[in-house]
Design an enzyme around this catalytic site. Structure first.
Site, PDB file in Angstrom:
ATOM      1  N   ALA A 124      49.098  14.115 -11.091  1.00 46.54           N
ATOM      2  CA  ALA A 124      48.248  15.082 -10.379  1.00 46.54           C
ATOM      3  C   ALA A 124      47.572  16.039 -11.354  1.00 46.54           C
ATOM      4  CB  ALA A 124      49.096  15.874  -9.395  1.00 46.54           C
TER       5      ALA A 124
ATOM      6  N   ASN B  94      49.948   5.138 -14.452  1.00 45.54           N
ATOM      7  CA  ASN B  94      50.064   6.144 -13.408  1.00 45.54           C
ATOM      8  C   ASN B  94      49.515   7.472 -13.942  1.00 45.54           C
ATOM      9  OD1 ASN B  94      50.986   8.129 -11.563  1.00 45.54           O
ATOM     10  ND2 ASN B  94      52.591   6.742 -10.876  1.00 45.54           N
TER      11      ASN B  94
ATOM     12  N   LEU C 295       0.840  -1.207   0.000  1.00 44.17           N
ATOM     13  CA  LEU C 295       0.000   0.000   0.000  1.00 44.17           C
ATOM     14  C   LEU C 295       0.868   1.248   0.000  1.00 44.17           C
ATOM     15  CD1 LEU C 295      -2.823  -0.990   2.519  1.00 44.17           C
ATOM     16  CD2 LEU C 295      -2.515  -1.596   0.097  1.00 44.17           C
TER      17      LEU C 295
ATOM     18  N   ARG D 222      32.020   7.694  -8.036  1.00 41.87           N
ATOM     19  CA  ARG D 222      30.644   7.831  -8.515  1.00 41.87           C
ATOM     20  C   ARG D 222      30.225   6.570  -9.272  1.00 41.87           C
ATOM     21  NH1 ARG D 222      30.613  12.947 -11.881  1.00 41.87           N
ATOM     22  NH2 ARG D 222      28.446  12.339 -12.168  1.00 41.87           N
TER      23      ARG D 222
ATOM     24  N   ARG E 200       1.835  14.752   6.659  1.00 44.98           N
ATOM     25  CA  ARG E 200       2.683  15.217   7.758  1.00 44.98           C
ATOM     26  C   ARG E 200       4.165  15.306   7.386  1.00 44.98           C
ATOM     27  NH1 ARG E 200       1.936  12.267  13.011  1.00 44.98           N
ATOM     28  NH2 ARG E 200       1.031  10.511  11.890  1.00 44.98           N
TER      29      ARG E 200
ATOM     30  N   SER F  34      51.567  15.231 -15.035  1.00 45.70           N
ATOM     31  CA  SER F  34      50.678  16.073 -14.237  1.00 45.70           C
ATOM     32  C   SER F  34      49.986  17.106 -15.110  1.00 45.70           C
ATOM     33  CB  SER F  34      51.480  16.798 -13.160  1.00 45.70           C
ATOM     34  OG  SER F  34      51.982  15.848 -12.248  1.00 45.70           O
TER      35      SER F  34
HETATM   36  C1  UD1 Z   1      -3.296   1.465  10.121  1.00 43.57           C
HETATM   37  C2  UD1 Z   1      -4.157   0.398  10.748  1.00 43.57           C
HETATM   38  C3  UD1 Z   1      -3.875   0.366  12.249  1.00 43.57           C
HETATM   39  C4  UD1 Z   1      -2.422   0.077  12.491  1.00 43.57           C
HETATM   40  C5  UD1 Z   1      -1.552   1.115  11.755  1.00 43.57           C
HETATM   41  C6  UD1 Z   1      -0.112   0.713  11.816  1.00 43.57           C
HETATM   42  C7  UD1 Z   1      -6.197   0.298   9.425  1.00 43.57           C
HETATM   43  C8  UD1 Z   1      -7.628   0.714   9.370  1.00 43.57           C
HETATM   44  N1  UD1 Z   1      -5.532   0.726  10.510  1.00 43.57           N
HETATM   45  O1  UD1 Z   1      -3.701   2.700  10.651  1.00 43.57           O
HETATM   46  O2  UD1 Z   1      -4.643  -0.651  12.861  1.00 43.57           O
HETATM   47  O3  UD1 Z   1      -2.126   0.103  13.863  1.00 43.57           O
HETATM   48  O4  UD1 Z   1      -1.929   1.181  10.367  1.00 43.57           O
HETATM   49  O5  UD1 Z   1       0.685   1.728  11.293  1.00 43.57           O
HETATM   50  O6  UD1 Z   1      -5.753  -0.381   8.555  1.00 43.57           O
HETATM   51  N2  UD1 Z   1      -3.241   3.611   2.499  1.00 43.57           N
HETATM   52  C9  UD1 Z   1      -3.609   3.534   1.173  1.00 43.57           C
HETATM   53  N3  UD1 Z   1      -4.859   3.846   0.805  1.00 43.57           N
HETATM   54  C10 UD1 Z   1      -5.808   4.232   1.689  1.00 43.57           C
HETATM   55  C11 UD1 Z   1      -5.421   4.306   3.053  1.00 43.57           C
HETATM   56  C12 UD1 Z   1      -4.145   3.981   3.429  1.00 43.57           C
HETATM   57  O7  UD1 Z   1      -2.788   3.179   0.325  1.00 43.57           O
HETATM   58  O8  UD1 Z   1      -6.937   4.487   1.264  1.00 43.57           O
HETATM   59  C13 UD1 Z   1      -1.892   3.267   2.892  1.00 43.57           C
HETATM   60  C14 UD1 Z   1      -1.138   4.456   3.465  1.00 43.57           C
HETATM   61  O9  UD1 Z   1      -0.414   5.134   2.465  1.00 43.57           O
HETATM   62  C15 UD1 Z   1      -0.207   3.796   4.486  1.00 43.57           C
HETATM   63  C16 UD1 Z   1      -0.984   2.578   4.927  1.00 43.57           C
HETATM   64  O10 UD1 Z   1      -1.943   2.318   3.930  1.00 43.57           O
HETATM   65  O11 UD1 Z   1       0.987   3.371   3.904  1.00 43.57           O
HETATM   66  C17 UD1 Z   1      -1.653   2.757   6.271  1.00 43.57           C
HETATM   67  O12 UD1 Z   1      -2.589   3.784   6.214  1.00 43.57           O
HETATM   68  P1  UD1 Z   1      -2.780   4.836   7.376  1.00 43.57           P
HETATM   69  O13 UD1 Z   1      -3.833   5.784   6.985  1.00 43.57           O
HETATM   70  O14 UD1 Z   1      -1.469   5.393   7.772  1.00 43.57           O
HETATM   71  O15 UD1 Z   1      -3.334   3.893   8.533  1.00 43.57           O
HETATM   72  P2  UD1 Z   1      -3.304   4.136  10.065  1.00 43.57           P
HETATM   73  O16 UD1 Z   1      -4.405   5.069  10.418  1.00 43.57           O
HETATM   74  O17 UD1 Z   1      -1.948   4.497  10.500  1.00 43.57           O
END
Ligand code: UD1
Ligand code: CA
Length: 447
Positions: free
Chosen positions: A362, A359, A8, A315, A15, A387
Site C-alpha cells: 500500500a 506484491n 468534407l 492510463r 453553432r 508499504s
Molecule cells: C447538406 C446538403 C443537404 C443535406 C444535408 C445533410 C448540399 C448543398 N446540401 O446541407 O442536401 O440534406 O447536407 O446533412 O450539399 N462543407 C465544406 N465546405 C463547404 C461547405 C460544406 O467542407 O464549402 C462541409 C461541412 O463542413 C459539412 C458538410 O460539408 O461537414 C455539409 O455542409 P453543410 O453546410 O452543413 O450542408 P447542409 O446545408 O447541412
C-alpha cells in the site's frame, strides 16, 4: 473497382460556439472526424482525402494521426459542398474508380450502408444515400420518379409542395471519379445560398442521360452534428448501442446505463463490468476479467482473470497480465504487470515493469519524473515491496527482493536482498508522558 474517399471537414460549425473546429469535438472518445474516417476505411479505399478549411492545421493533424497516408486538400473559402469536393481533384489525380463523399460531422454511417451504395453503382452513375426523415426540417429533398432520382432540392430553394417530401439527402454520395469531377465542373451557384451545391450533380447527370439512384438507411445513421446538444444526444445514442452490443456479445454489465464506452473498446465474453466504469480510447479487456465499480481506463489491456478496482485508474500503456490485481486508489501508467502481480492499495506505478507474482504494498510510489525526464522502475518477479516505499527511478528491485516499509529506494536492490532505506527507530523511554505534561502546563498558563 477501386474506391477513394473524400471527407468534407472544412466547415466552421459556428453553432457549436467553440474555438475547436466542429469535426474535432469528441464522440465516444474519438474526434467526429475519426468516426467518419473509420467508417470509410472499412471500404479499403485506395486514397483518403480530407478537405480542410476552418482550423485546417488542427484538422489535418487529427486526420494524419488517424491515417498517416491521408491526403489533405485545403478549401480556402467555404463556397459550398461541390466546391469542397472539387478541392480533392489534385489529390485524386491519376486515380480511377469510385469516389465516396462523406461528411466529417456525420459519425454514424455504417460500412454495410456504404457497401450497398457501391453495389448500387452497378445500376446508377450517381448513388445518393437517402433516409426517411421523421422531421425533414432543413434537409435537401430527394425528387424521385420511380427508381430514378431526378434531382435534389435544397430546403431553401424548395417550394412548399417539395418541402412535404420526407425522403431526404444524407449528403453521402458515390460516383465514378471522372464523372463526379465532370459534373462538379458544371455546378453553378445560382441558388438561395449562392453556394456550389454538390446536390446539383444529380440533375446534371440526368440531363446527360446518366442514371441516378438512392440507397436508403435508417435516419440514425445519417445524424449530423451541428450543436453541442446534438453532440450530447449522439453520445447518448452511441452509448445506448454500445451497451446493448456489449451485453449481446456476452459481457456482464450490472448497471449498463452507468458504463461508458469508446469507439474502439473491445471486451471479451464473460468479462464483468461493475457500475460506473468509463472506458477511454484504446482499451481491450479479455474474457473473464473483472472491472469493479468506479474505474477509469484508457489505452490499456487487461488480461483474463485480472481484477481491477474498485476506484482504479489505468492510463495509456498499462498492460495487466493474467490474474493480476489492481485495487482501490491505484493508478497505473505505461507499466506492465506480469502474471499474478498485485498492486492492491493506494499506489502509483508509472513507467515500470512489475515481475510475476510481485506484491506491491500500500502507498508505494514509483517516483518516475524528475521534473524533466521520465525514468523506469524494474520490480523483479516475486519481489515484495513494503508499504509506503518510494522507488526513485531509474531503479531496479531484484527478483525475490524485499523493501522495508517506508523506504526511499534510490539504488538498485540485488536479487533476494532486503533493502531498508529509512532512519533507524530510536525509543526514548518515558519521553512521551513528559512531553504531554509540559504541553498541558503551557496550555494551562495561557488560560
Ligand atoms: C447538406 C446538403 C443537404 C443535406 C444535408 C445533410 C448540399 C448543398 N446540401 O446541407 O442536401 O440534406 O447536407 O446533412 O450539399 N462543407 C465544406 N465546405 C463547404 C461547405 C460544406 O467542407 O464549402 C462541409 C461541412 O463542413 C459539412 C458538410 O460539408 O461537414 C455539409 O455542409 P453543410 O453546410 O452543413 O450542408 P447542409 O446545408 O447541412
Ligand atoms: Ca449540415
Amino acid at each position: 473497382m477501386p474506391v477513394s474517399l473524400v471527407i468534407l471537414a472544412a466547415g466552421l460549425g459556428s453553432r457549436m460556439n467553440s474555438d475547436l473546429p466542429k469535426v474535432l469535438h469528441t464522440l465516444a472518445g474519438a474526434p467526429l472526424l475519426a468516426h467518419a474516417m473509420r467508417a470509410g476505411a472499412a471500404l479499403g479505399p485506395e486514397r483518403v482525402v480530407v478537405v480542410t478549411g476552418h482550423g485546417a492545421d488542427q484538422v489535418a493533424s487529427t486526420a494524419r494521426s488517424e491515417n498517416p497516408d491521408v491526403l489533405i486538400a485545403h478549401q480556402a473559402g467555404q463556397l459550398g459542398t461541390a466546391h469542397a469536393v472539387a478541392q480533392a481533384r489534385t489529390a485524386l489525380d491519376g486515380f480511377s474508380g469510385d469516389v465516396v463523399v462523406l461528411y466529417g460531422d456525420t459519425p454514424f454511417v455504417c460500412v454495410e450502408t456504404l457497401e450497398a451504395m457501391r453495389e448500387a453503382r452497378a445500376r446508377h452513375a450517381v448513388v445518393v444515400l437517402g433516409f426517411e426523415a421523421a422531421d425533414p426540417g432543413r434537409y435537401g429533398r430527394l425528387m424521385m420518379s420511380g427508381e430514378q432520382l431526378e434531382r435534389i432540392v435544397e430546403f431553401n430553394d424548395a417550394s412548399a409542395e417539395e418541402r412535404l417530401i420526407t425522403l431526404c439527402n444524407s449528403g453521402v454520395v458515390c460516383a465514378d471519379s471522372t464523372t463526379l469531377f465532370d459534373l462538379i465542373d458544371n455546378v453553378g451557384n445560382d441558388n438561395a445560398k449562392g453556394e456550389y451545391y454538390l446536390t446539383d450533380i444529380v440533375a446534371l447527370a440526368r440531363k446527360r442521360g446518366l442514371s441516378a439512384g438512392v440507397v436508403t438507411c435508417p435516419e440514425s445513421e445519417t445524424l449530423g452534428i451541428n450543436t453541442r446538444t446534438e453532440l450530447a444526444a449522439a453520445e447518448g445514442a452511441f452509448q445506448a448501442r454500445a451497451r446493448v452490443e456489449a451485453l449481446e456479445t456476452g459481457v456482464t454489465l450490472t448497471a449498463p446505463e452507468t458504463v461508458f464506452f469508446a469507439l474502439d473498446t473491445v471486451i471479451g465474453r464473460d468479462a464483468v463490468i461493475e457500475p460506473n466504469v468509463v472506458f477511454g480510447p484504446g482499451v481491450t479487456i479479455e474474457s473473464g476479467a473483472r472491472i469493479r465499480a468506479f474505474c477509469h481506463l484508457e489505452g490499456c489491456h487487461v488480461s483474463r482473470g485480472a481484477v481491477v478496482g474498485p476506484y482504479a485508474r489505468l492510463r495509456p500503456g498499462a498492460e495487466l497480465a493474467e490474474d493480476t490485481r489492481v485495487g482501490n486508489f491505484v493508478e497505473i501508467k505505461n507499466a506492465i504487470l506480469d502474471e499474478g502481480a498485485k498492486v492492491n492499495h493506494l499506489s502509483y506505478i508509472g513507467d515500470a515493469h512489475v515481475g510475476e507474482r510481485a506484491n506491491v504494498g500500500a502507498g508505494t510510489i514509483t517516483c518516475n519524473y524528475d521534473g524533466v525526464m521520465k525514468h523506469h522502475t524494474e520490480i523483479g518477479a516475486r519481489a515484495f515491496i513494503g508499504s509506503d516505499t518510494m522507488l526513485v527511478a531509474p531503479v531496479r528491485v531484484g527478483a525475490d527482493a524485499m523493501t522495508g516499509s517506508g523506504s526511499v529506494i534510490t539504488a538498485d536492490v540485488p536479487d533476494g536482498a532486503l533493502a531498508l532505506a529509512r532512519a533507524r527507530q530510536d525509543n526514548k523511554s518515558g519521553l512521551a508522558l513528559r512531553l504531554m505534561e509540559r504541553l498541558r502546563a503551557i496550555k494551562a498558563r495561557k488560560g
